[in-house]
Design a protein around this motif. Structure first.
Motif, PDB file in Angstrom:
ATOM      1  N   ILE A 269     -99.852   6.583  25.353  1.00 25.60           N
ATOM      2  CA  ILE A 269    -100.716   6.436  26.526  1.00 25.60           C
ATOM      3  C   ILE A 269    -101.960   5.630  26.155  1.00 25.60           C
ATOM      4  O   ILE A 269    -102.409   4.771  26.912  1.00 25.60           O
ATOM      5  N   MET A 270    -102.479   5.893  24.965  1.00 18.10           N
ATOM      6  CA  MET A 270    -103.640   5.125  24.516  1.00 18.10           C
ATOM      7  C   MET A 270    -103.302   3.634  24.435  1.00 18.10           C
ATOM      8  O   MET A 270    -104.072   2.787  24.888  1.00 18.10           O
ATOM      9  N   LEU A 271    -102.124   3.314  23.865  1.00 20.46           N
ATOM     10  CA  LEU A 271    -101.734   1.900  23.755  1.00 20.46           C
ATOM     11  C   LEU A 271    -101.632   1.258  25.136  1.00 20.46           C
ATOM     12  O   LEU A 271    -102.075   0.126  25.353  1.00 20.46           O
ATOM     13  N   MET A 272    -101.051   1.982  26.072  1.00 19.96           N
ATOM     14  CA  MET A 272    -100.911   1.428  27.417  1.00 19.96           C
ATOM     15  C   MET A 272    -102.273   1.304  28.086  1.00 19.96           C
ATOM     16  O   MET A 272    -102.555   0.313  28.752  1.00 19.96           O
ATOM     17  N   ALA A 273    -103.123   2.303  27.878  1.00 17.71           N
ATOM     18  CA  ALA A 273    -104.458   2.266  28.482  1.00 17.71           C
ATOM     19  C   ALA A 273    -105.235   1.071  27.951  1.00 17.71           C
ATOM     20  O   ALA A 273    -106.003   0.435  28.676  1.00 17.71           O
ATOM     21  N   ALA A 274    -105.000   0.742  26.673  1.00 15.36           N
ATOM     22  CA  ALA A 274    -105.713  -0.375  26.078  1.00 15.36           C
ATOM     23  C   ALA A 274    -105.385  -1.684  26.788  1.00 15.36           C
ATOM     24  O   ALA A 274    -106.171  -2.632  26.767  1.00 15.36           O
ATOM     25  N   PHE A 275    -104.222  -1.731  27.418  1.00 12.98           N
ATOM     26  CA  PHE A 275    -103.826  -2.955  28.115  1.00 12.98           C
ATOM     27  C   PHE A 275    -104.292  -2.962  29.578  1.00 12.98           C
ATOM     28  O   PHE A 275    -104.168  -3.962  30.260  1.00 12.98           O
ATOM     29  N   SER A 276    -104.761  -1.800  30.044  1.00 12.10           N
ATOM     30  CA  SER A 276    -105.099  -1.735  31.470  1.00 12.10           C
ATOM     31  C   SER A 276    -106.543  -2.168  31.688  1.00 12.10           C
ATOM     32  O   SER A 276    -107.345  -2.220  30.770  1.00 12.10           O
ATOM     33  N   TYR A 277    -106.872  -2.466  32.942  1.00 12.62           N
ATOM     34  CA  TYR A 277    -108.249  -2.854  33.256  1.00 12.62           C
ATOM     35  C   TYR A 277    -109.081  -1.635  33.622  1.00 12.62           C
ATOM     36  O   TYR A 277    -110.238  -1.753  33.933  1.00 12.62           O
ATOM     37  N   ARG A 282    -109.190   4.053  29.746  1.00  8.02           N
ATOM     38  CA  ARG A 282    -109.282   3.719  28.322  1.00  8.02           C
ATOM     39  C   ARG A 282    -110.203   4.698  27.589  1.00  8.02           C
ATOM     40  O   ARG A 282    -109.897   5.161  26.508  1.00  8.02           O
ATOM     41  N   ARG A 283    -111.352   4.999  28.235  1.00  8.78           N
ATOM     42  CA  ARG A 283    -112.296   5.924  27.596  1.00  8.78           C
ATOM     43  C   ARG A 283    -111.675   7.293  27.399  1.00  8.78           C
ATOM     44  O   ARG A 283    -111.878   7.962  26.407  1.00  8.78           O
TER      45      ARG A 283
END
Lengths: 338, 337
Positions: A269-277, A282-283
């Motif tokens: 989920i962290m990896l995917m969040a890193a790609f999201s706006y 992300r935080r």
């Protein structure tokens, strides 16, 4: 002497259900001055089914290249395969002799490398380099090998292939050199292709073209592929199943739909969040990098220090990869379920 | 081809200023060696007047830049000056002696290549095998042995004890007339004259000094080959070739090809160096070569033989380096395009 491919074919007919490549308990270590070796790949299990494209995502240092090269029994120096089985069509790669191994590499299992311009021999024309592989593995004459090289250059859609045959690697662009390496990987129509971060150095547009080409060529030849990348976005379009590797271990493994719509591991989920706006997303899922010296104990979950969901149990009990839904595996005590 | 020709043209343009620089530096360096040739020539009993008049005759009373200018003017007319020791024109002396050294050094270097390159490749091929160990020990030994000592040992074994080679006195037996001089290389001249006795004598006399130079100079060639091959075999492209399932032999062959520029470089450096560096071997075998000639000149303030030797060596080295550059261009497609 029975050649490996004959042996493989003889056994292949008996069970088609067998995976193309079955990694069982692979452990790769790097010797350290302290005497306690660094474990780069830890007891890793992975099955790549026939004809599938399997995506493996990881950050740099996760063990991607080590894994890729270990599958051909050539881990990066000074690494060493400390244990496990590498079953290619039922035959353990670890038990092959040097000669059998050499015949398998490039013919039955081939590899697409990153930074192809430094991987190609600077003093030989690309035509020679492609033809060398064809000549050695397919046991054809030099003329035929050159003909095959020209064919495969056409197949990877290199413009003006006749002229490119006599070009040297330094005269090519990165995308062009990448196509050459793909051509070398495909010329023997291998049963299994390992692609190690193959498109990392390319423009996004060129990357899309090359991926499309690679998928089509692999499908035409019925090759299975292990597609290793650091770009989780690529796998969403390109792969049938996806796994995430962290610190030399599989964190999560699932079919593409499951993986992207129902990710379960906090790391995924962290990896995917890193790609999201989405800033707050992300935080929420990223914790600050742990201090460089901070190390987790061997009996703790390797992701503890970065995991926002980490609890006491994570620090004392290392989770194993387990099935949390049919075909969906995660190595976490507290997988995220909805 | 045009690539090589334009490359050659560029390099040739620079040869004249390079030679000028070399001569300028060596002229003033040699002049700064203490010792007055006039005093040395006339001996300790000569009168002051005689010394002064000889100095005037030799042009030694002029300022150094003017002496250098005179030297250059004579040089342009093909006059390298006269050696006061041999009382012959330096050019004549050198034309006779330089081929002697060149023949010795060239064969010695060829031998060194024949020993060094295969051993280096073999040891990179199989570092922990027997050949690898032998090469390691040999590289170390060859680097630490003095050449004149090895020459004396070889003489002791092959001449004194076994008596299978002639006495270490010059290039031919005393009883044999040298063949008419065409190139100054005895092997070539005796074949050209059909003089097989002279050829045989020249070859047997070459045996030991050539063997000495080969054994000593194979050391650096071996080391360079080994380390470059090691590096090439560890490089990305070699590993990729292994990953592609190319046979070990082919991988090593390609690595050797990629190592050639470094190997050629060390050979060319050795070649230039050996012209003067073989002087101890020349002395042990009374070879009468150019190196001996130059050393005698330095010891006796005989400046023109030294300058002549410097000039000859410089031209020779520049030619060797030029050939090396052409070899680079031929080997590596990345250079000169």
């Amino acid at each position: 002497m029975l050649k490996l491919s004959d042996r493989v074919q003889a056994t292949a007919a008996s069970s088609d259900a067998r995976p193309t490549f079955d990694i069982r308990g692979l452990t790769v270590e790097f010797p350290a001055i302290t005497g306690v070796p660094t474990v780069a790949i830890r007891n890793l299990d992975l099955r790549i089914e026939r004809g599938e494209i399997f995506g493996l995502v990881g950050e740099s240092g996760a063990g991607k290249t080590t894994l890729a090269r270990s599958l051909l029994r050539l881990p990066p120096e000074p690494g060493r395969i400390a244990g496990g089985e590498l079953l290619f069509e039922g035959q353990d790669i670890m038990s092959l002799t040097e000669v059998e191994l050499q015949r398998t590499r490039g013919r039955d299992i081939s590899m697409i490398v990153p930074n192809p311009r430094s991987e190609l021999n600077p003093l030989l024309t690309v035509g020679e380099q492609i033809a060398n592989v064809a000549q050695v593995h397919l046991r054809v004459s030099r003329r035929e090998a050159r003909g095959l090289a020209l064919d495969i250059l056409r197949a990877v859609q290199i413009p003006d292939p006749e002229r490119r045959m006599t070009a040297f690697p330094h005269e090519m662009s990165g995308g062009m050199a990448q196509r050459i390496v793909i051509a070398i990987a495909l010329i023997c129509s291998p049963k299994f292709i390992v692609s190690d971060d193959a498109t990392s150095g390319l423009d996004v547009t060129v990357q899309a073209q090359i991926l499309e080409l690679l998928r089509r060529l692999a499908q035409d030849r019925g090759s299975a592929m292990l597609f290793i990348t650091r770009d989780i976005g690529i796998t969403a379009h390109f792969c049938d199943r996806v796994a995430v590797i962290y610190n030399g271990e599989i964190m999560e493994l699932a079919g593409r739909e499951d993986f992207f719509f129902r990710p379960a591991h906090p790391y995924t989920i962290m990896l995917m969040a890193a790609f999201s706006y989405n800033q707050s997303l992300r935080r929420l899922w990223a914790r600050p990098e742990p201090l460089p010296g901070a190390k987790v104990h061997d009996s703790a979950c390797p992701y503890t220090l970065r995991c926002p969901l980490a609890q006491e149990r994570c620090r004392i009990d290392r989770p194993a990869l387990r099935e949390i839904a049919p075909g969906h595996y995660a190595s976490c005590h507290f997988p995220v379920r909805r | 081809m045009t690539r090589i020709i334009s490359f050659l043209g560029q390099r040739l343009l620079f040869i004249v200023p390079q030679l000028f620089g070399i001569l300028l530096v060596s002229f003033f360096l040699i002049k700064s060696i203490p010792g007055d040739p006039a005093v040395l020539m006339l001996g300790p009993m000569a009168s002051t007047d005689a010394v002064v008049s000889l100095r005037t005759k030799l042009g030694l009373d002029h300022a150094l830049p003017i002496q250098f200018w005179h030297f250059l003017v004579n040089l342009v007319h093909g006059d390298l000056g006269t050696s006061w020791q041999t009382t012959r024109p330096v050019l004549e002396d050198l034309l006779q002696r330089f081929p002697a050294t060149l023949e010795l050094v060239t064969l010695g270097l060829l031998g060194a290549i024949i020993i060094g390159v295969p051993l280096g490749v073999a040891s990179a091929f199989d570092e922990k095998g027997i050949l690898g160990r032998v090469a390691g020990v040999y590289g170390l030994t060859a680097g630490s042995l003095p050449d004149f000592w090895l020459a004396l040992v070889l003489i002791f074994v092959f001449y004194t004890i076994l008596q299978i080679v002639p006495a270490p006195l010059g290039r031919l037996d005393f009883a044999i007339l040298p063949p008419p001089t065409i190139s100054g290389f005895l092997i070539f001249d005796s074949i050209a004259a059909g003089d097989w006795a002279a050829l045989g004598s020249a070859l047997t006399h070459l045996c030991l000094p050539v063997l000495t130079l080969s054994l000593i100079n194979a050391g650096p060639i071996l080391k360079m080959t080994q380390s470059t091959m090691d590096r090439m075999l560890q490089s990305d492209f070699s590993r990729y070739e292994v990953l592609s399932g190319l046979p070990h032999r082919m991988v090593v062959r390609h690595a050797l090809r990629n190592s050639l520029p470094s190997i050629v470089t060390i050979i060319s450096v050795l070649y230039g160096y050996l012209l003067g560096g073989a002087v101890l071997v020349e002395i042990v075998f009374s070879w009468g070569g150019a190196g001996q000639y130059a050393v005698q000149g330095v010891l006796n303030s005989d400046i023109y033989p030294v300058l002549g030797f410097v000039l000859f060596s410089a031209i020779f080295s520049l030619i060797v380096y030029l050939i090396v550059d052409i070899v680079y261009v031929a080997i590596d497609p990345r250079i000169g395009r």
